[in-house]
Scaffold this motif. Structure first.
Motif, short mmCIF file in Angstrom:
data_model
loop_
_atom_site.label_atom_id
_atom_site.label_comp_id
_atom_site.label_asym_id
_atom_site.label_seq_id
_atom_site.Cartn_x
_atom_site.Cartn_y
_atom_site.Cartn_z
N SER A 548 0.80 -1.05 -0.19
CA SER A 548 0.02 -0.09 -0.25
C SER A 548 0.91 1.47 -0.35
O SER A 548 2.30 1.41 0.32
N ILE A 549 0.37 1.97 -0.55
CA ILE A 549 0.60 3.76 -0.26
C ILE A 549 0.36 4.29 0.56
O ILE A 549 -1.22 4.25 0.89
N LEU A 550 1.15 5.63 1.00
CA LEU A 550 0.21 7.02 1.98
C LEU A 550 -0.03 7.70 0.90
O LEU A 550 1.35 8.19 0.11
N VAL A 559 -4.25 12.13 4.96
CA VAL A 559 -3.85 11.47 4.30
C VAL A 559 -4.42 10.26 4.24
O VAL A 559 -5.56 9.99 4.92
N LYS A 560 -4.63 9.42 3.37
CA LYS A 560 -5.17 8.25 2.74
C LYS A 560 -4.14 7.09 2.17
O LYS A 560 -2.55 7.20 2.44
N ARG A 561 -5.03 5.90 2.27
CA ARG A 561 -3.79 4.75 1.88
C ARG A 561 -4.72 3.90 0.21
O ARG A 561 -6.25 3.46 0.91
N TYR A 562 -4.14 3.98 -0.64
CA TYR A 562 -4.31 2.95 -1.62
C TYR A 562 -3.51 1.44 -0.83
O TYR A 562 -2.47 1.40 -1.56
N TRP A 563 -4.57 0.28 -1.32
CA TRP A 563 -3.84 -0.52 -1.90
C TRP A 563 -3.42 -1.40 -3.10
O TRP A 563 -4.29 -1.27 -4.09
N PHE A 564 -2.33 -1.60 -3.40
CA PHE A 564 -2.04 -1.83 -4.62
C PHE A 564 -1.70 -3.29 -5.17
O PHE A 564 -1.72 -3.88 -6.07
N ASP A 565 -1.23 -3.35 -3.69
CA ASP A 565 -1.34 -5.19 -3.73
C ASP A 565 -1.80 -6.20 -2.33
O ASP A 565 -2.55 -5.32 -1.95
N GLY A 566 -2.70 -7.74 -2.56
CA GLY A 566 -2.82 -8.12 -1.57
C GLY A 566 -4.70 -8.35 -1.39
O GLY A 566 -5.08 -8.10 -2.44
N PRO A 567 -4.72 -8.37 -0.24
CA PRO A 567 -6.06 -9.11 0.05
C PRO A 567 -7.26 -7.79 -0.75
O PRO A 567 -8.12 -7.37 -1.01
#
Length: 705
Positions: A548-550, A559-567
């Motif tokens: 993920s990235i912040l 500030v947000k989190r984006y999941w680019f891999d994983g479940p």
């Protein structure tokens, strides 16, 4: 209730689309095409068989003959000039072709070569006078029009009867005048080939770019090293050669000379060029526009002739159309930016929660202090606009400057500095990959990399286009910050797709979701957009675990989190919301947490204005931009937070002496290095209790220090 209505109205009503449409250059081609269709339909309804196959073939033949002249005129106009002598050049080259064929009895290939060379010579005279002697194009070509026409009349008096009495029977000449290829007139086929080459020449080759640049700004082109005088001279010579090509086919079709050959042709050609959307101001035009304008003018003249309108009326109509088209072109060129500004800037409803308390008490999350007052300064007065700072494994310090350079400072005292690489543009976010390539976001240019041997390479400057956008938003306007995942993928933010870097206050005024996050994969060279509709996305940081990235949304104050891999791939989560300031860059801390720079602080006045789009729209129209109410970026701070979004500590410079404006920070071996896009220095602060061996990219990829 009012705020709910505003929220729905500015969410679902695409009022910014009109501005996007008007701002695009393709609208200047679409309008002539619409005019062409209207003219064709009107004459088709008024004249039976107006667009029959036989009529279309004849129209194509005439259009190609005139089209060559229009192409030459378009070339001259784009370079910033005008040529009123094309009618006289057309007449002289028509005479030259028939004289060589009928009087000198030369073979057709020789006739073609001599005629084109003669036309280029006549154009080169204009080019020499205008390009090298720097005479005014209008008066110069008006004089050569008179001289060339007088020469034609004298030659006509001596040789007209000889030419009229000759009847050459040459298959190639007859094919040029009346032959066809698969039903398409030969002249139209050649015109198509020349038009395709002209399109490639103007849009894909360096000389064509030089022509457009000279027409846009002759002084700027000269300062860029473009040979302005020679290029202008060549354009006039090329115009003469293209006019000669049209005259060749005209001579092959009619086989005679007359006193009216080429008379008024300059009006016809100018009308075609301007109607097609080629700006008389120079710097804007294309082959497609020249073709459309030629068809419009030819359909009008043929239609009026078929309706038995007298020749004088025909010319008056063309002159009137030219006057109207030129007036619209000049007025639009003068007021284009003003008109677009009124409809392009489209504020939307943007509601912010109530401000969090910021004070000196220990019970508030954003405790004000003066911990940055002891910052030591690096490069004071020797570097400008170091938006981001970064250090390599050898403790060298890198920062961008507004002059387009990457500056390197050498340890241990960072007094010695050098220009590490020159890229151009404004360097923003930076990151090293496993191979020690330095990737840099360049405002207005895209994503670039600098290899360890200092070679500058473009990584990417475009991404996939949004299907919902009227504009082609594939070009990267404002690549801002980046970070690199363990597998080498590079995630970077583009703050806005609607404005350039220097226009960031306008994006803040709109408070619309114009930004996006883009992923570039150097393994296969692909670039794709992973998130859209963000409000000035800025800082990017790959989290530990590399799934993920912040990312920071500056106008969203979160500030947000984006999941680019994983479940959770593709999911977005809120990490920190309702910040009291505008978040900028995010970077790793040595203790497993994260650093965040806040470039400025919110104000109740701007929060209120963001809920009033009508007020902001009126402000944009009536108030100079330097007096707008827009985000304050004069005072900021640095804070450390954990993955849950909890603020752990803050660093302020309340006196505003060392670092009143902070856009980035980077922890390295027990020190915190500070950058600011409006600063003329880099800050260095000793961190108590920090890991003295922490090197960001070594820690992530397991390298030794």
């Amino acid at each position: 209730m009012r705020e709910a209505v505003l929220r729905l109205r500015y969410r679902f009503w695409p009022d910014h689309l009109l501005g996007e449409i008007l701002s695009k250059r393709w609208t200047e081609t679409a309008i002539p095409v619409i005019v062409l269709l209207i003219v064709a339909v009107a004459f088709t309804r008024a004249i039976p068989g107006f667009l029959s196959p036989a009529s279309l073939a004849d129209t194509a033949r005439q259009a190609a003959e005139i089209g060559f002249v229009v192409l030459g005129m378009a070339l001259v106009i784009v370079v910033g000039g005008i040529d009123l002598s094309v009618g006289s050049i057309f007449a002289l080259t028509d005479f030259c072709a028939l004289f060589c064929l009928d009087v000198l009895e030369l073979p057709v290939p020789a006739v073609v070569v001599i005629t084109i060379a003669f036309g280029a010579l006549l154009g080169a005279v204009n080019g020499f006078l205008i390009g090298y002697l720097r005479l005014r194009a209008f008066i110069t070509t008006l004089i050569t029009l008179i001289i060339y026409r007088s020469a034609y009349d004298l030659l006509l008096f001596d040789y007209s009867n000889t030419i009229a009495a000759a009847f050459p029977d040459t298959p190639l000449w007859n094919f040029m005048g009346g032959g066809d290829i698969l039903g398409v007139p030969s002249v139209a086929v050649l015109y198509g080939i020349v038009a395709i080459f002209g399109h490639v020449f103007m849009t894909r080759l360096r000389p064509g770019w030089h022509i457009t640049a000279i027409g846009g700004s002759r002084r700027s082109a000269y300062n860029s090293g473009i040979p302005v005088r020679a290029t202008i001279a060549r354009c006039y010579a090329a115009s003469g050669a293209l006019t000669a090509v049209g005259a060749l086919f005209f001579a092959a079709r009619l086989g005679t000379v007359g006193g009216d050959v080429g008379v008024g042709l300059e009006v016809t050609v100018l009308t075609a060029a301007v109607l097609g959307g080629i700006s008389l101001g120079g710097g804007r035009g294309s082959v497609a526009r020249a073709l459309v304008g030629t068809l419009i003018v030819l359909l009008i003249t043929n239609g009026l002739t078929t309706l038995s309108v007298r020749g004088g009326v025909n010319r008056m109509v063309l002159a009137g159309i030219l006057l109207v088209a030129a007036t619209i072109d000049i007025r639009w060129l003068k007021n284009r930016n003003r008109i677009i500004a009124k409809v392009y800037v489209s504020p939307t409803f943007h509601e912010m929660p109530r401000l969090q308390p910021v004070g000196v008490g220990s019970n508030v999350p954003f405790v004000q202090n003066d911990r940055l007052s002891g910052v030591s300064l690096i490069g004071l007065g020797r570097i400008e606009a170091p938006e981001d700072v970064i250090l390599d494994r050898h403790d060298n310090l890198y920062a961008g400057s507004r002059h387009g350079d990457i500056i390197r400072f050498f340890p241990p005292d960072y007094e010695k500095m050098e220009v590490y690489a020159h890229i151009g543009g404004q360097p923003l976010g930076m990151a090293f990959d496993r191979s020690d390539n330095l990737y840099v976001c360049i405002g207005g240019m895209g994503l670039y990399r600098i290899t360890p041997d200092r070679k500058v390479e473009k990584a990417t400057d475009e991404t996939n286009r949004s299907l919902r956008s009227v504009n082609d938003d594939s070009r990267l306007r404002l690549a801002d910050d980046l970070d690199i995942a363990d597998d080498g993928r590079i995630f970077f933010s583009e703050a806005t797709v609607r404005y350039e870097m220097h226009e960031w206050p306008v994006d803040g005024l709109e408070a619309r979701g114009n930004g996006r996050i883009v992923c570039y994969d150097p393994r296969n060279g692909t670039t794709r957009t992973v998130l859209r509709g963000l409000k000035f996305p800025n800082g990017i940081c790959v989290e530990r675990g590399s799934q993920s990235i912040l990312f920071a949304e500056t106008w969203g104050c979160c500030v947000k989190r984006y999941w680019f891999d994983g479940p959770k791939t593709g999911q977005v989560e809120m990490v920190m919301e309702n910040l009291p300031g505008f978040p900028d860059n995010i970077n790793l801390a040595s203790d497993g947490n994260y650093w965040l720079a806040m470039v400025g602080m919110r104000s109740p006045a701007l929060d209120l204005a963001w809920r009033m789009p009508g007020f902001r729209r009126r402000m944009a129209k009536r108030v100079p931009i330097d007096e707008w109410l827009f985000p304050n970026i004069n005072t900021g701070c640095v804070l450390r937070f954990n993955s849950k979004g909890e603020v752990l500590e803050t660093y302020w410079d309340l006196a505003g002496v060392n670092h009143p404006m902070i856009t980035s920070m980077r922890e390295h071996k027990g020190y915190l290095y500070l950058g600011g896009i409006q600063n003329n220095r880099i800050g260095r602060l000793k961190l108590d209790g920090a890991d003295p061996g922490f090197v960001q990219y070594d820690r992530r990829w397991g390298k030794g220090t």
